[in-house]
Design a protein around this motif. Sequence first.
Motif, PDB file in Angstrom:
ATOM      1  N   GLU A  50      35.446  -4.728 -13.882  1.00 15.46           N
ATOM      2  CA  GLU A  50      34.960  -3.628 -13.055  1.00 15.46           C
ATOM      3  C   GLU A  50      35.072  -2.281 -13.763  1.00 15.46           C
ATOM      4  O   GLU A  50      34.246  -1.390 -13.533  1.00 15.46           O
ATOM      5  N   ILE A  51      36.073  -2.118 -14.605  1.00 16.40           N
ATOM      6  CA  ILE A  51      36.274  -0.827 -15.262  1.00 16.40           C
ATOM      7  C   ILE A  51      35.120  -0.533 -16.208  1.00 16.40           C
ATOM      8  O   ILE A  51      34.516   0.553 -16.161  1.00 16.40           O
ATOM      9  N   ASP A  52      34.796  -1.487 -17.086  1.00 13.09           N
ATOM     10  CA  ASP A  52      33.670  -1.272 -18.002  1.00 13.09           C
ATOM     11  C   ASP A  52      32.370  -1.081 -17.242  1.00 13.09           C
ATOM     12  O   ASP A  52      31.545  -0.231 -17.598  1.00 13.09           O
ATOM     13  N   GLU A  53      32.172  -1.858 -16.186  1.00 17.91           N
ATOM     14  CA  GLU A  53      30.936  -1.731 -15.413  1.00 17.91           C
ATOM     15  C   GLU A  53      30.855  -0.373 -14.733  1.00 17.91           C
ATOM     16  O   GLU A  53      29.783   0.233 -14.650  1.00 17.91           O
ATOM     17  N   THR A  54      31.992   0.119 -14.248  1.00  9.52           N
ATOM     18  CA  THR A  54      32.001   1.444 -13.618  1.00  9.52           C
ATOM     19  C   THR A  54      31.622   2.522 -14.622  1.00  9.52           C
ATOM     20  O   THR A  54      30.806   3.410 -14.325  1.00  9.52           O
ATOM     21  N   LEU A 549      35.890   0.789  -1.909  1.00 12.64           N
ATOM     22  CA  LEU A 549      37.330   0.966  -1.695  1.00 12.64           C
ATOM     23  C   LEU A 549      38.130   0.814  -2.987  1.00 12.64           C
ATOM     24  O   LEU A 549      39.353   0.767  -2.952  1.00 12.64           O
ATOM     25  N   GLY A 550      37.443   0.743  -4.112  1.00 14.38           N
ATOM     26  CA  GLY A 550      38.120   0.718  -5.400  1.00 14.38           C
ATOM     27  C   GLY A 550      38.047  -0.606  -6.124  1.00 14.38           C
ATOM     28  O   GLY A 550      38.466  -0.698  -7.276  1.00 14.38           O
ATOM     29  N   GLY A 551      37.531  -1.645  -5.466  1.00 11.94           N
ATOM     30  CA  GLY A 551      37.396  -2.939  -6.127  1.00 11.94           C
ATOM     31  C   GLY A 551      38.733  -3.604  -6.399  1.00 11.94           C
ATOM     32  O   GLY A 551      39.779  -3.203  -5.889  1.00 11.94           O
ATOM     33  N   GLU A 552      38.688  -4.639  -7.228  1.00  8.54           N
ATOM     34  CA  GLU A 552      39.918  -5.361  -7.545  1.00  8.54           C
ATOM     35  C   GLU A 552      40.919  -4.488  -8.292  1.00  8.54           C
ATOM     36  O   GLU A 552      42.128  -4.701  -8.193  1.00  8.54           O
ATOM     37  N   VAL A 553      40.420  -3.509  -9.040  1.00  8.37           N
ATOM     38  CA  VAL A 553      41.331  -2.620  -9.771  1.00  8.37           C
ATOM     39  C   VAL A 553      42.278  -1.921  -8.807  1.00  8.37           C
ATOM     40  O   VAL A 553      43.440  -1.658  -9.138  1.00  8.37           O
ATOM     41  N   ALA A 554      41.793  -1.649  -7.605  1.00  5.71           N
ATOM     42  CA  ALA A 554      42.595  -0.920  -6.620  1.00  5.71           C
ATOM     43  C   ALA A 554      43.280  -1.834  -5.622  1.00  5.71           C
ATOM     44  O   ALA A 554      43.957  -1.342  -4.714  1.00  5.71           O
TER      45      ALA A 554
END
Length: 725
Positions: A50-54, A549-554
């Motif tokens: 998710e971080i790279d995609e964001t 809501l921040g995805g799995e990262v959150a």
Amino acid sequence: MKKVLIFFFLTVFYAQGQLEIGGDAVYSPTQLEIVTARYFNNWSIGRNNEIDETINSSEDFYNDVIVNGNGDRGRWDNFHNSTSVIPNSGPDGRYEPHYQRARRYGSGDYPNEVNVSENISKTANFALILGKAAEMHNAGTSFENVNPEGEISFNGQNWKLNDLAEELANAVFLELIWYAESDALDASNGGTQRESGEPARQNSTHGTFSRFMYNPTSIFGIDGLRTGAPWWVTFAKMSKLVHAYGKVKDLLVGKQIYEDNKLKVNYWFKDWRDFCFANMDILMKTKLDSNWRDFDKNWNIGGGLFDGKGNAQSYTHYDSNGNGQNRIQGNLWDVFNNRENDHFEYLHTYATYFGDEELQDWMYDWWKAFYAVYTWSDGTMYEFYRGGTGIPAMQYPHIIIVQLVSMAQTHANAVINNFPNVGTNPRKFYDYESSMGSDELSDGDWLDSSSGGNKGLELTMNNILRHFQNSSNGGWFLNRYDESGVAIPEDPSQTNTIASGLANLYYDNNFFRAGNVRDGSMGLNSYSNHGSGGLNGEWGQAWWLAGSLGGEVAAYEMGGVLADDISAWENDADRDSDNEEEEEENNDEENNDEEGNTEEENDNEESDNAEEEENDEASDVDDFLEEDVDDTITAEELDNLLEVNNEFFIAENPVRDATLKIVKSDDECGIISIYDLNARLLHQRNECGKQLSIPIDFILSRGVYVVRVERQSRTDVKRFLFNRN
């Protein structure tokens, strides 16, 4: 200084001012710090990057909006389906024509993994995190992906963290301005639905034609309620846009573009709020009762047995012998289902971010109604009826659980992030439990009563997980069935682990943790990289509301982070209150000393003044604590007092166990609220009947508390001493 209890201050009135958004209500302070560290320290759990995609999506959005000046290529510019339901003012047809844009992978400029692009939401999230990273870096925190000068690489060049945060926030706001200025998306019908004193709005394309229905005269059709397609995806998008706006608000304040355009954007959101509420208010009154918020036994939901059709079945599920469980009836399938809940989710999100107190109260009643008649005593949602032949049973309940978690999380963070006009109880939605159901509300019989149990968010999340838990551990994995005899869940890989992680931000229990990490512990099946109930991936749950809501990262391994931040906020509130009292005492003493009084004279004068101010119902708290009073009375005395006063009594005072026993003179349903002496709401529930037993195990320390019983006919307030043995 003596304390005088005044109960009318529980309602706070604010001067009417310009419409403002509060800020970010997605993250608690500690959660945001952890998420920020994850973004810039190469955090990964080996799936769904998710971080790279964001970051990549933020670069696309930045290039679309800022570099090329064309706006977001994936913007939502009309509606979801190939068939609109907006009336056409021209003579050539009933509805406005438009082309299909959603639910088709790989069409045009749209990324393959989404319907309408979520780039604006991802960019807003990244902007907020960049701003926090700048703050943390300036305070001495080091990040693996930030150089010593506080720079990162973005879109082919190095940027200072805060500079990039502000640039992306500006891009998000430019896109919001486009939305607010779009004639196609003008829910005010050319300004005709705006109230006196609100900014004027003109629509050069459609004029004042009533494209958006505010006064539907039927349930279906061109003059009917705006429910179902395309409105559910529309309002899901609106909720995500509010979250995006809140995340960048603090980065925009003081900027000229924001100050010049904020009212335009703010009232665009309010137009959609007004349009949505006009339809949902009629829906609730039509399907339940015109006075449904009284929670009396007057809801017209007793009939209407559902015989099943299409992929919908007559029961939520079936046992191994084919016996149906939880009979579907009451015409509720088009009131609280996941699609209509997208409308309610938007109303809640708007009300929270923009401090709409009246709408917040309305939505809290909706929350109580949902658990009363759309949830059975074991937490099974009515929505399971949609899991008939050929449809994964967990799909639609998975969407709803994310919507419910979102409501609780947004409210809690708004409170602890000090939004105006959101109340003082961040635990309100998380802690709500009630046994109220069809027995108390329906004007007709239900074959399978929805009354009983401690129904609330925690129970519902627990119920979802038990469908993936082996029977040896107390679960129902492959032990419940659909109408065709297929075991549930039909697709065990539809795990929706993110919902468990988001819920565990508050509840912090091992079962929810196991549901989040899916390591096979506690009898839960292991994780499979497959989402259900929305777009692809875990953060796609509920049409990417989980991503907002921040995805799995959150959410991943964040157990208790929100609960701890709430406790810290509550403790700070206590200290602030104590400091204010101490400062007031010091000021009083200094003023008296300046007038030449001795310390003894000051004490006597203060005591005399305080005694004159107090009345019999609000005596000195310290004296009350020192007295080991016992207000228990005989049944005869109680009957006499009730006959005279027509109010309620606390059966045992002091209260020495974890139950507050209340006896009322009537059966009328009411809201039971318990406060501490700082008027902070600790617990709230709806109860009916003359004799009530209210669990108060949330009270941990000896002291005086306040219970408020609010019914339609009257409201009474009393104190009680909690003095557990």
